[in-house]
Design an enzyme around this catalytic site. Structure first.
Site, short mmCIF file in Angstrom:
data_model
loop_
_atom_site.label_atom_id
_atom_site.label_comp_id
_atom_site.label_asym_id
_atom_site.label_seq_id
_atom_site.Cartn_x
_atom_site.Cartn_y
_atom_site.Cartn_z
N ASN A 10 10.71 6.22 -4.54
CA ASN A 10 10.50 5.00 -5.33
C ASN A 10 9.01 4.67 -5.26
O ASN A 10 8.52 4.22 -4.23
CB ASN A 10 11.33 3.86 -4.72
CG ASN A 10 11.01 2.52 -5.35
OD1 ASN A 10 10.40 2.47 -6.43
ND2 ASN A 10 11.40 1.43 -4.70
N LYS A 12 7.45 2.41 -6.78
CA LYS A 12 7.19 0.97 -6.99
C LYS A 12 6.11 0.79 -8.07
O LYS A 12 6.08 1.56 -9.02
CB LYS A 12 6.81 0.31 -5.68
CG LYS A 12 7.79 0.63 -4.56
CD LYS A 12 7.62 -0.26 -3.37
CE LYS A 12 8.47 0.27 -2.23
NZ LYS A 12 8.99 -0.77 -1.37
N HIS A 96 17.36 -2.85 -6.66
CA HIS A 96 16.47 -2.75 -5.49
C HIS A 96 16.23 -4.14 -4.93
O HIS A 96 16.16 -5.12 -5.68
CB HIS A 96 15.16 -2.09 -5.90
CG HIS A 96 14.30 -1.74 -4.73
ND1 HIS A 96 13.49 -2.66 -4.12
CD2 HIS A 96 14.16 -0.58 -4.04
CE1 HIS A 96 12.87 -2.07 -3.10
NE2 HIS A 96 13.25 -0.81 -3.03
N GLU A 98 13.67 -5.60 -3.96
CA GLU A 98 12.51 -6.31 -4.53
C GLU A 98 12.87 -6.91 -5.88
O GLU A 98 12.37 -7.97 -6.25
CB GLU A 98 11.31 -5.35 -4.62
CG GLU A 98 10.73 -5.08 -3.24
CD GLU A 98 10.04 -3.73 -3.08
OE1 GLU A 98 9.73 -3.08 -4.08
OE2 GLU A 98 9.83 -3.34 -1.91
N GLU A 168 19.76 0.03 1.96
CA GLU A 168 18.39 -0.27 2.34
C GLU A 168 18.35 -1.64 3.03
O GLU A 168 18.30 -2.67 2.36
CB GLU A 168 17.50 -0.33 1.10
CG GLU A 168 17.45 0.96 0.32
CD GLU A 168 16.16 1.10 -0.46
OE1 GLU A 168 15.46 2.10 -0.27
OE2 GLU A 168 15.83 0.18 -1.23
N GLY A 174 9.34 -1.16 3.81
CA GLY A 174 7.90 -1.38 3.81
C GLY A 174 7.38 -2.04 5.08
O GLY A 174 6.22 -2.48 5.13
N SER A 213 11.55 2.56 5.38
CA SER A 213 10.56 3.19 6.26
C SER A 213 10.97 4.60 6.70
O SER A 213 10.74 4.99 7.85
CB SER A 213 10.26 2.30 7.47
OG SER A 213 9.70 1.07 7.03
C1 PEP Z 1 12.00 1.40 -1.02
O1 PEP Z 1 11.12 0.91 -1.68
O2 PEP Z 1 13.10 1.62 -1.52
C2 PEP Z 1 11.73 1.72 0.39
C3 PEP Z 1 12.71 2.15 1.14
O3 PEP Z 1 10.44 1.53 0.83
P1 PEP Z 1 9.80 2.07 2.22
O4 PEP Z 1 10.21 3.51 2.38
O5 PEP Z 1 8.32 1.91 2.04
O6 PEP Z 1 10.35 1.21 3.31
#
Ligand code: PEP
Length: 251
Positions: A10, A12, A96, A98, A168, A174, A213
């Protein structure tokens, strides 16, 4: 049931088209024609064309990060699933955290988008997960149950099998804080149980990705858990070196 792992990036709101071309190209060179794991990159809309061109002669697939459920119309600022598909996207991330947090995405809207994506033959990656407050209040299962029930409302088992879930935990996205493999597996197994109740044995074939992460140094252990079928990777997907190592970990 053997489930082919997926490693999805992803991106973003990062990458201009030239950057997307270089990044997708490097992932495509590493992946070549290999179908296991399934590799997907999800650039922002404006970089889709560049990424699609860059992965053309490889097995890497390209997805959107969101879509609208109507094919076209007076919906200023929206991009439809049909538009993504026509461009060459096979996958789309839906719900997601976000999008839920900043753009008021709900399980109801995810459900509408999910049905549209499936009707187009696309593979939706449906994101669920609890916040830190919810985890600390022991509400993880309740939150994830509500999200799965809302997002998958009205789907048949045949449709559900064509979806991918991404668990997630919001507190791990993040932040550099990863759920431990055991913590993640516990929720993945719970999600598979929910899917089993709804869709019977079909649930054994539904891929459930972990996101939050994921890095080259924790990917292998996460991906070796029974119900973790790969990862949805944010930050570490923006550098070919780290993303390719995560692909390697899923092999
Ligand atoms: C994501 O944006 O779906 C995500 C898991 O981000 P990160 O790996 O940076 O935590």
């Amino acid at each position: 049931m053997a489930r082919t792992k997926i490693v999805a990036g992803n991106w973003k709101m990062y990458t201009l088209p030239a950057e997307a071309q270089a990044l997708a190209g490097a992932v495509a060179s590493f992946t070549g024609g290999s179908l296991s794991p399934e590799v997907v990159v999800c650039p922002p809309f404006t970089s889709l064309v560049a990424a699609i061109a860059a992965v053309k002669s490889s097995a890497v697939k390209v997805g959107g990060q969101n879509m609208y459920w109507e094919d076209e119309g007076a919906f200023t600022g929206e991009v439809s699933g049909k538009m993504l598909l026509t461009l060459g996207c096979s996958h789309v991330i839906l719900g997601h955290s976000e999008r839920r947090q900043y753009f008021f995405e709900t399980d109801f809207s995810v459900n509408s988008k999910l049905k549209k994506a499936l009707s187009l033959g696309m593979t939706p990656i449906v994101c669920v997960g609890e916040t830190l407050d919810q985890r600390e209040a022991n509400q993880t299962e309740q939150v994830v149950r509500t999200q799965i029930e809302g997002c998958y409302d009205g789907l048949t088992a045949e449709q559900a099998e064509r979806t991918v879930v991404a668990y997630e935990p919001v507190w791990a996205i993040g932040t550099g804080k990863t759920a431990s493999p055991a913590q993640a597996e516990e929720v993945h197994s719970f999600i598979r149980g929910l899917l089993r109740k709804k869709f019977g044995n079909t649930a054994e074939g539904i891929r459930i990705l972990y996101g939050g992460s994921v890095k080259p140094d924790n990917a292998r252990e996460l991906f070796s858990q029974l119900n973790i079928d790969g990862g949805l990777v944010g930050g570490a997907s923006l550098k070919a070196e780290s993303f390719n190592k995560i692909i390697e970990a899923a092999r």
